[in-house]
Design an enzyme around this catalytic site. Structure first.
Site, PDB file in Angstrom:
ATOM      1  N   LYS A  60      34.642  36.596  43.402  1.00 23.62           N
ATOM      2  CA  LYS A  60      34.268  35.733  44.537  1.00 23.62           C
ATOM      3  C   LYS A  60      33.495  36.548  45.572  1.00 23.62           C
ATOM      4  O   LYS A  60      32.466  36.108  46.092  1.00 23.62           O
ATOM      5  CB  LYS A  60      35.530  35.114  45.162  1.00 23.62           C
ATOM      6  CG  LYS A  60      36.141  34.038  44.273  1.00 23.62           C
ATOM      7  CD  LYS A  60      37.548  33.625  44.690  1.00 23.62           C
ATOM      8  CE  LYS A  60      38.144  32.716  43.620  1.00 23.62           C
ATOM      9  NZ  LYS A  60      39.553  32.382  43.842  1.00 23.62           N
ATOM     10  N   GLN A  96      44.177  33.898  48.007  1.00 23.06           N
ATOM     11  CA  GLN A  96      44.279  33.891  46.537  1.00 23.06           C
ATOM     12  C   GLN A  96      45.725  33.596  46.115  1.00 23.06           C
ATOM     13  O   GLN A  96      46.657  34.245  46.579  1.00 23.06           O
ATOM     14  CB  GLN A  96      43.817  35.249  45.981  1.00 23.06           C
ATOM     15  CG  GLN A  96      43.746  35.302  44.475  1.00 23.06           C
ATOM     16  CD  GLN A  96      42.710  34.345  43.882  1.00 23.06           C
ATOM     17  OE1 GLN A  96      41.580  34.252  44.356  1.00 23.06           O
ATOM     18  NE2 GLN A  96      43.093  33.618  42.842  1.00 23.06           N
ATOM     19  N   ASP A 113      38.817  25.965  49.874  1.00 18.13           N
ATOM     20  CA  ASP A 113      39.451  25.713  48.576  1.00 18.13           C
ATOM     21  C   ASP A 113      39.805  24.231  48.410  1.00 18.13           C
ATOM     22  O   ASP A 113      40.119  23.780  47.309  1.00 18.13           O
ATOM     23  CB  ASP A 113      40.744  26.545  48.463  1.00 18.13           C
ATOM     24  CG  ASP A 113      40.657  27.592  47.363  1.00 18.13           C
ATOM     25  OD1 ASP A 113      39.761  27.476  46.512  1.00 18.13           O
ATOM     26  OD2 ASP A 113      41.497  28.513  47.361  1.00 18.13           O
TER      27      ASP A 113
END
Ligand code: NAP
Length: 295
Positions: free
Chosen positions: A54, A98, A121
């Site tokens: 990412k 994460q 997200d």
């Protein structure tokens, strides 16, 4: 018949080029640089590799990006304070924590602490709720990527029988919901299967579009699909290692057999995976534009 391969690598490449151009324009015309922070707790190898990918992509696109590594034993309170810091940091438009988090931390509490305006997200209930009622919001990255793949591969979804295998909050439920919406990539008739479904093959055989997110290697076999189906294989299963120690991956469908029956199919690796990261980047650019009042 051998299926058309829908390459996530190629589609992601196109979208990343579009984003790169958009980022340059934002910078040149408005002085806006999209900012993304990825917060990694502990050293889980899979999480390290996801976060590294990412960050690499964010750098390639010209973002201001920060990787914030925290020790495995960080307290929930300290993590919440860190999120609060980034919620108030004007150079950061997207915050990604994460997952999974260590067991002593309440994952929901952490995700809900992220400002919905920086929730790139798409996991915050405010964004989930807006998605369900069809309002503009940050869409969760994997389902968003699947939608984009279907649209760009010219797969007709309107009126299609779509069968989704899996009902997780990050893939199954949101993709089923998106495919119901009245907009491009939607308007489908959707069925969701899971471990309590009585006769899964009965449903999968009816599918014009079959989306599989079960996390079980080759759970869908060729006898479970009809000729001409479009298959989106979300699963990523590590089924062994090469002599060099590299993971051997396979999806949730029996790719070799099904590609002889399907009209189109996504490979693993190289299918949905590259799209997920790309949609995270797209959401971050969107967040930056919203912050600057440009949309
Ligand atoms: P998950 O939370 O474990 O959910 C799996 C779902 O599949 C559950 O709803 C489960 O049903 C259902 N299921 C499992 N085995 C089944 C079977 N034999 N028959 C019918 N349904 C079955 O997994 P997830 O997070 O959604 O991820 C699914 C897969 O996608 C994993 O391999 C994951 O690594 C992969 N993934 C890939 C990406 C990407 O970017 N490529 C992103 C996210 C996930 P129950 O609810 O009844 O237990």
């Amino acid at each position: 018949m051998s299926a058309k391969i829908i390459s996530g690598v190629e589609i992601a490449k196109q979208i990343r080029q579009e984003l790169k151009d958009e980022v340059k324009e934002l910078k040149d015309k408005h002085g806006v640089v999209p900012g993304l922070v990825t917060i990694l707790v502990g050293e889980n190898p899979a999480s390290v590799s996801y976060v590294t990918a990412k960050q690499r992509t964010a750098h390639e696109l010209g973002f201001h990006s920060i990787q914030d590594d925290q020790p495995e034993d960080i307290s929930e309170d300290e993590l919440l304070k860190l999120i609060d810091k980034y919620n108030n940091d004007e150079s950061i438009h997207g915050i990604l924590v994460q997952l999974p988090l260590p067991k002593h931390i309440d994952e929901s509490k952490v995700l809900y602490a992220i400002s919905p305006d920086k929730d790139v997200d798409g996991f915050h209930p405010v964004n989930v709720g807006k998605m369900v009622i069809g309002e503009p919001c940050f869409l969760p990255c994997t389902p968003h990527g699947i939608l984009e793949m279907l649209i760009r591969a010219d797969v007709e979804t309107s009126g299609a029988e779509v069968v989704v295998v899996g009902r997780s909050n990050i893939v199954g439920k949101p993709i089923a919901n998106l495919m119901l919406q009245k907009r491009p990539g939607g308007n489908a008739t959707v069925t969701i299967c899971h471990t309590r479904t009585r006769d899964m093959a009965f449903h999968t055989k009816r599918a014009d579009i079959l989306i599989v997110a079960a996390g079980r290697p080759k759970v869908i076999t060729a006898d479970m699909v009809k000729d001409g189906v479009v298959v989106i294989d979300v699963g990523v299963n590590r089924i062994g290692k090469t002599p060099e120690g590299k993971a051997i991956l396979c999806g949730d469908v029996d790719f070799d057999a099904i590609k002889e029956k399907a009209a189109a199919i996504t490979p693993v690796p190289g299918g949905v995976g590259p799209m997920t990261i790309t949609m995270l980047m797209k959401n971050t650019v969107q967040a930056a534009k919203q912050f600057a009042g440009l949309v």
